[in-house]
Scaffold this active site. Sequence first.
Site, PDB file in Angstrom:
ATOM      1  N   CYS A 198      37.375  36.994  50.052  1.00  0.00           N
ATOM      2  CA  CYS A 198      36.545  36.244  49.112  1.00  0.00           C
ATOM      3  C   CYS A 198      37.370  35.519  48.055  1.00  0.00           C
ATOM      4  O   CYS A 198      37.098  34.356  47.717  1.00  0.00           O
ATOM      5  CB  CYS A 198      35.540  37.179  48.454  1.00  0.00           C
ATOM      6  SG  CYS A 198      36.284  38.662  47.728  1.00  0.00           S
TER       7      CYS A 198
ATOM      8  N   HIS B 180      33.375  35.882  41.177  1.00  0.00           N
ATOM      9  CA  HIS B 180      34.796  36.044  40.834  1.00  0.00           C
ATOM     10  C   HIS B 180      35.267  34.850  40.001  1.00  0.00           C
ATOM     11  O   HIS B 180      34.807  33.717  40.195  1.00  0.00           O
ATOM     12  CB  HIS B 180      35.656  36.096  42.098  1.00  0.00           C
ATOM     13  CG  HIS B 180      35.499  37.360  42.891  1.00  0.00           C
ATOM     14  ND1 HIS B 180      34.775  38.432  42.464  1.00  0.00           N
ATOM     15  CD2 HIS B 180      35.998  37.705  44.122  1.00  0.00           C
ATOM     16  CE1 HIS B 180      34.819  39.398  43.375  1.00  0.00           C
ATOM     17  NE2 HIS B 180      35.555  38.971  44.391  1.00  0.00           N
TER      18      HIS B 180
END
Length: 430
Positions: A221, A334
Amino acid sequence: MIRRPPRSTLSSSSAASDVYKRQVSTQSTGGRLVVVMAFYHPRYAYYPSRPHPRTMYGHVDPFVQRLYQATPAFPPMSVLEQARMPYRQSSSEQARVVGVVGATGAVGKEMVNVLQEACRSDAIKSMKIRCFASARSVGLVIGGVTVEEFSVQAARECDVVLLAVSGGFAKEHVPNIVADCGPVVIDNSSAFRLDPEIPLVIPEVNAHTLQDARVIANPNCTTAIAAMALWPIHKEFGIKRAIVSTYQAASGAGVEGMTELETGCKAVLEGDRAENDVFSHPLPFNVIPHIDSFQGNGYTKEEMKVTWETRKIFNTPDMKISCTAVRIPTMRAHAEAITLETAAPITPAQVQACLHAAPGVEVVDEPADLKYPMPMSASQKNDVEVGRIRQSLVFEDYGVDLFICGDQLLRGAALNAVLIAEKVAQYQGW
């Protein structure tokens, strides 16, 4: 030497004449000239160095028969060989099927949601969705789809399978799922990412590597989010070095990580101590500079994934990348602070223009109006936010600093997997 196939392939079939190509060859054996009638299965068409004959005999004497019986069976195909097999053909009248394995997890649920988005391609929207999980989840409903118990046979009934499972699960089951022209598998785990024979794909960057792949790896990711911003810059200016600091949400550890953060925050606010089972330390009101296992060089595996995977996706094995990965108490997006050194002179204005034209990227860079990338605004958004673009004080005319945020469950996992599936459908002409 005559190669003996497995006994199971020697049984006759009325369909054999339709799916096997006949070949006549001569082989010199012990001074005798032997004529062998061989039928070759198309699954081995890509392996001229390893033909797998479905052998039938013409004018064979007992000597040849004994030699044939003494020859060891053809070895089974590896997952890499399975990954290169041509796609099976199915009836155009039959609705195609996409399966999601691990559908009850955080990424699996998002895969189902993304598959059902109105903006998906016609090929994806026309597919029937099947959800698979363990026996204890059977009967649950995800996005209107009832969960079934996973089995290899059930997965093989699909045309495309999206895996939101562990690396160990993927290594165990993927070879059997794709065997004998089974479905295309798009794996979100780390099992095959660094294998040179398996494409590691971000469609906006390297969709051309898909070709006829049977197994496709979805990137980590953190890598996927960073690459969306770095690739357009690399194409224009050439990235020589990247220094990355990541601030990663609890969702990177799945549903369990998100639950631990939520319950821990409640406990702390009520005057109790937060417990930690998922993370190495309690996460609420804390930051933890430790994600995944530590390596011999002092970096964690999560940090090295950014280096290894970016090099593979960009096809730049010598690109210098250093990463520090930190877990922070946010839920699902994130953030990454990145410093770049480029081969060509670069300015913030040029970077903004470059990123404005890039698919999957939203420039959010108006500091005077308090507009910049944040997990709060990037969550549940398909595009990656990029901002705080400024000239590097270290690399000066040959460097920039920037800040990016992206939804770890979407751009970092589920969305990327579905975009790969769309490319597969496009290449297959569905």
